[in-house]
Design a protein around this motif. Structure first.
Motif, short mmCIF file in Angstrom:
data_model
loop_
_atom_site.label_atom_id
_atom_site.label_comp_id
_atom_site.label_asym_id
_atom_site.label_seq_id
_atom_site.Cartn_x
_atom_site.Cartn_y
_atom_site.Cartn_z
N UNK A 78 0.80 -1.22 0.00
CA UNK A 78 0.00 0.00 0.00
C UNK A 78 0.83 1.27 0.00
N UNK A 79 2.07 1.18 -0.51
CA UNK A 79 2.99 2.32 -0.58
C UNK A 79 3.27 2.91 0.81
N UNK A 80 3.33 2.01 1.79
CA UNK A 80 3.59 2.39 3.18
C UNK A 80 5.10 2.58 3.38
N UNK A 81 5.57 3.78 3.67
CA UNK A 81 7.01 4.03 3.76
C UNK A 81 7.67 3.45 5.01
N UNK A 82 6.89 2.80 5.87
CA UNK A 82 7.46 2.22 7.08
C UNK A 82 7.43 0.69 7.09
N UNK A 83 6.78 0.09 6.10
CA UNK A 83 6.46 -1.33 6.20
C UNK A 83 7.63 -2.26 5.91
N UNK A 84 8.48 -1.95 4.95
CA UNK A 84 9.51 -2.89 4.50
C UNK A 84 10.89 -2.22 4.52
N UNK A 85 11.54 -2.22 5.69
CA UNK A 85 12.84 -1.57 5.80
C UNK A 85 13.95 -2.38 5.11
N UNK A 86 14.84 -1.67 4.42
CA UNK A 86 16.00 -2.30 3.80
C UNK A 86 17.19 -2.21 4.76
N UNK A 87 18.16 -3.08 4.56
CA UNK A 87 19.31 -3.17 5.46
C UNK A 87 20.55 -2.60 4.78
N UNK A 88 21.25 -1.72 5.48
CA UNK A 88 22.51 -1.18 4.97
C UNK A 88 23.60 -2.20 5.18
N UNK A 89 24.29 -2.58 4.11
CA UNK A 89 25.22 -3.71 4.23
C UNK A 89 26.67 -3.36 3.92
N UNK A 91 29.92 0.04 3.77
CA UNK A 91 30.34 1.41 4.00
C UNK A 91 30.04 2.29 2.80
N UNK A 92 29.88 1.68 1.63
CA UNK A 92 29.55 2.44 0.42
C UNK A 92 28.13 2.98 0.47
N UNK A 93 27.33 2.42 1.35
CA UNK A 93 25.94 2.86 1.43
C UNK A 93 25.00 2.08 0.55
N UNK A 94 25.24 0.78 0.40
CA UNK A 94 24.34 -0.09 -0.35
C UNK A 94 23.33 -0.70 0.63
N UNK A 95 22.05 -0.65 0.24
CA UNK A 95 20.96 -1.18 1.04
C UNK A 95 20.33 -2.34 0.27
N UNK A 96 19.93 -3.41 1.00
CA UNK A 96 19.35 -4.56 0.31
C UNK A 96 18.13 -5.09 1.06
N UNK A 97 17.30 -5.85 0.29
CA UNK A 97 16.09 -6.41 0.89
C UNK A 97 15.54 -7.49 -0.04
N UNK A 98 15.15 -8.63 0.53
CA UNK A 98 14.49 -9.70 -0.22
C UNK A 98 13.00 -9.69 0.14
N UNK A 99 12.16 -9.59 -0.89
CA UNK A 99 10.71 -9.52 -0.67
C UNK A 99 10.06 -10.81 -1.17
N UNK A 100 9.80 -11.76 -0.28
CA UNK A 100 9.22 -13.03 -0.72
C UNK A 100 7.80 -12.84 -1.25
N UNK A 101 7.48 -13.63 -2.27
CA UNK A 101 6.14 -13.61 -2.85
C UNK A 101 5.92 -12.53 -3.89
#
Length: 647
Positions: A78-89, A91-101
């Motif tokens: 629902x375009x909720x800016x708090x629902x699915x936080x990404x992880x900073x992995x 020092x370069x500032x790369x963020x990642x996230x796996x969204x199942x389904x």
């Protein structure tokens, strides 16, 4: 953020690489990206369908070093800016996230929380697909698994020296080339529809390549694709990424190369784009005197930042290696090379030596061209460079920029200024047509009559010509004949080959009905004859930047505005003689000097176009000095007469 309907596909995504427990983005990935040498970084950053620990989904990664937080948003939450936080992995500032389904075809953005607490909704810089305008979201896509069948084409390309090959380019804006009678997507052809009709037309006319404007995703039609927001996304105006693959594959199967316009010079300030991506200048220079184009209202890439160079080089490789394109025409090169381009005194920052050269852009071009052509032999890198910058097409080892070809903007300007003149006054500007022959060996040139010359009150090509009625068509035939004979590869914009009356308008299709009218049909046939002649005779292309391939017979007949010259191939045995009259005055007693005693076979003239092989008139040379040559032939040269002889 408005909630959008999802564009889901019913089928599950194809399983790809499993995500290792150590993370999808490895330490090596981070190191190479930070060094500017991760040439396949698009395979890690962006959105990638995969199976992770038995679950299908999409893996996301984004570079946002100044962000306080990054969240994934889309229809799924629902375009909720708090629902699915990404992880900073890193020092370069790369963020990642796996969204199942999550599946292919869903809309998404990155909600980036800046260090001031503001939330920016940004499209994915590495997205493989984008939402149809006016939507601005990215779209998950799977670009793997396309069944390419152009292996022979790619293999042959890798062994080809393009400088010695015939290259005649048909520049096309797909959205206005032709249109369908339908409301959907403004009636634009799809990639698949365009592939079939465009290939048929290009083959019939005799072009060797098409050059496509505006394929990378862009929000505003009026930018013609030169203000890009989705560098890795074929525009959804005409279809999906795999449909664009079909387009390229189909043209290759029909013996036609594909060149894309590519824009590493600047990008727009649209809120969903690259500008101030994580709340600070990231992809652009931080110094506004370097990072802003005042004339264009756009941002300039930071060519000194390794991650930005990596973004651009990997993007060039992406189009070449994932979509099999045969070349990139790099837009606005001069704006990158000069720090003071389009800027007044006080608006630009000199380099460390006090000069106006952008040293970082120079190094970027050397790096880019070395990598792209080193990994993909036979692929062309073409510079639209409008100044006299030295060594644009020389190898970086010779302190050149490493491009394959350079657009000859000087020739274009002189040619058009001459052609617009009333024929009576052309004798006073004779040197406009001869000057380019003093420097044609300095670079590997392409002679261009591009879209830029038929817009913004510049008139269409046919309307640039002086006179009324048939005089316009005769002038243009003479001009195109000179262009064919002049050393350099060739480019014509769509509509120029049949005499489109109106200036080009990206909102309207070409006036194809004109090709059924006598004068326009005659011009189109004449251009077709020229293009097929060009491909048939190596003397017209094999020595394009070599004085051994060109010889003036008479460059000084300004009073009559007649030019005569010879083109030769590497053997010197199959040569062509050109004679072109740029006035409406017929010369029934015209005599031209020739170098040999032999028969001269007339292949083409303005009245007939190309002769059938069995019907070509022949002329035997007579001894006697003419035009500084030991022999001559007499030929009745008509008003605006053109003649191409084989000997």
């Amino acid at each position: 953020m408005a909630v959008r309907k999802s564009a889901k596909t019913p089928a599950k995504t194809t399983s790809k690489k499993p995500k290792p427990d150590t993370g999808w983005i490895s330490e090596l990935d981070c190191y190479l990206f930070g060094a500017g040498t991760h040439y396949d970084i698009y395979q890690k950053l962006g959105a990638h369908p995969m199976n992770w620990k038995g679950e299908d989904g999409i893996f996301f990664a984004v570079w946002a070093p100044h962000a306080a937080a990054v969240h994934l948003v889309g229809d799924f939450n629902g375009w909720n800016p708090d629902a699915n936080p990404m992880k900073k992995i890193s020092q370069l500032g790369i963020w990642e996230y796996f969204n199942p389904g999550m599946r292919v075809g869903e809309l998404y953005k990155f909600a980036i929380t800046t260090d001031t607490g503001k939330i920016l909704y940004k499209a994915d810089p590495f997205a493989f697909s984008a939402e149809y305008r006016p939507g601005t979201a990215s779209v998950t896509a799977d670009i793997s698994g396309f069944a390419w069948s152009d292996h022979e084409w790619i293999a042959a390309r890798s062994h080809t020296d393009m400088a010695k090959r015939p290259i005649s380019i048909y520049e096309v804006h797909l959205g206005s080339w032709r249109k369908k009678d339908r409301e959907e997507k403004d009636g634009c052809y799809t990639y698949i529809e365009a592939a079939h009709e465009l290939a048929a037309y290009v083959r019939e006319m005799g072009y060797t390549h098409v050059e496509l404007m505006g394929i990378a995703e862009h929000p505003y039609d009026g930018s013609w694709g030169y203000q890009v927001t989705g560098y890795f996304a074929p525009t959804s105006r005409y279809g999906t990424p795999k449909e664009f693959m079909y387009f390229v594959n189909y043209l290759h199967k029909n013996g036609i190369g594909v060149i894309l316009d590519w824009v590493p010079a600047h990008f727009p300030k649209d809120a969903h784009g690259l500008a101030d991506f994580d709340g600070h200048p990231l992809y652009e220079y931080e110094d506004p005197k370097k990072g802003e184009h005042p004339d264009w209202g756009t941002r300039v890439f930071d060519y000194g930042k390794n991650e930005v160079k990596d973004f651009l080089i990997s993007n060039a490789l992406y189009w070449v290696e994932q979509y099999h394109v045969d070349g990139l025409r790099v837009d606005a090169v001069a704006s990158m090379l000069y720090l003071d381009y389009g800027r007044q005194e006080g608006q630009w920052t000199p380099n460390r030596y006090g000069g106006n050269q952008n040293l970082e852009a120079i190094e970027f071009f050397k790096h880019l061209n070395t990598v792209v052509q080193g990994r993909n032999h036979g692929v062309m890198m073409i510079a639209e460079e409008s100044t006299a910058w030295p060594g644009v097409t020389k190898h970086p080892q010779q302190d050149g920029l490493g491009f394959t070809f350079k657009w000859n903007m000087g020739w274009m300007h002189d040619f058009l200024e001459y052609m617009k003149l009333d024929p009576y006054f052309r004798k006073y500007s004779h040197n406009r047509m001869t000057f380019s022959l003093t420097y044609f060996t300095s670079e590997n040139y392409i002679l261009v009559l591009s879209h830029d010359e038929v817009v913004h009150l510049k008139c269409s090509m046919i309307n640039k010509m002086p006179g009324l009625g048939e005089d316009k068509f005769s002038n243009l035939k003479a001009g195109y004949t000179f262009m064919l004979g002049h050393p350099g590869k060739k480019l014509l914009f769509m509509g120029q080959d049949f005499g489109q009356w109106h200036e080009w308008d990206e909102k309207k299709a070409l006036d194809w009905y004109l090709a059924d009218k006598d004068s326009h049909r005659s011009l189109q046939k004449y251009v077709r004859d020229l293009l097929h002649l060009y491909k048939k005779y190596p003397c017209l292309y094999s020595l394009d930047h070599d004085w051994n391939g060109f010889q003036w017979i008479n460059a000084n007949d300004g009073d009559r505005s007649i030019f005569s010259f010879i083109r030769r191939d590497e053997t010197g045995k199959k040569s062509l003689l050109f004679v072109i009259n740029f006035t409406p005055v017929p010369r029934p007693d015209y005599r031209v000097g020739v170098p040999k005693k032999c028969k001269y076979t007339l292949l083409l003239d303005q009245e007939h176009g190309a002769y059938k092989a069995s019907q070509c008139p022949t002329y035997t040379s007579a001894k006697g000095e003419c035009d500084g040559q030991p022999y001559s032939i007499a030929y009745p040269l008509g008003a605006y007469g053109t003649a191409i002889f084989r000997f």
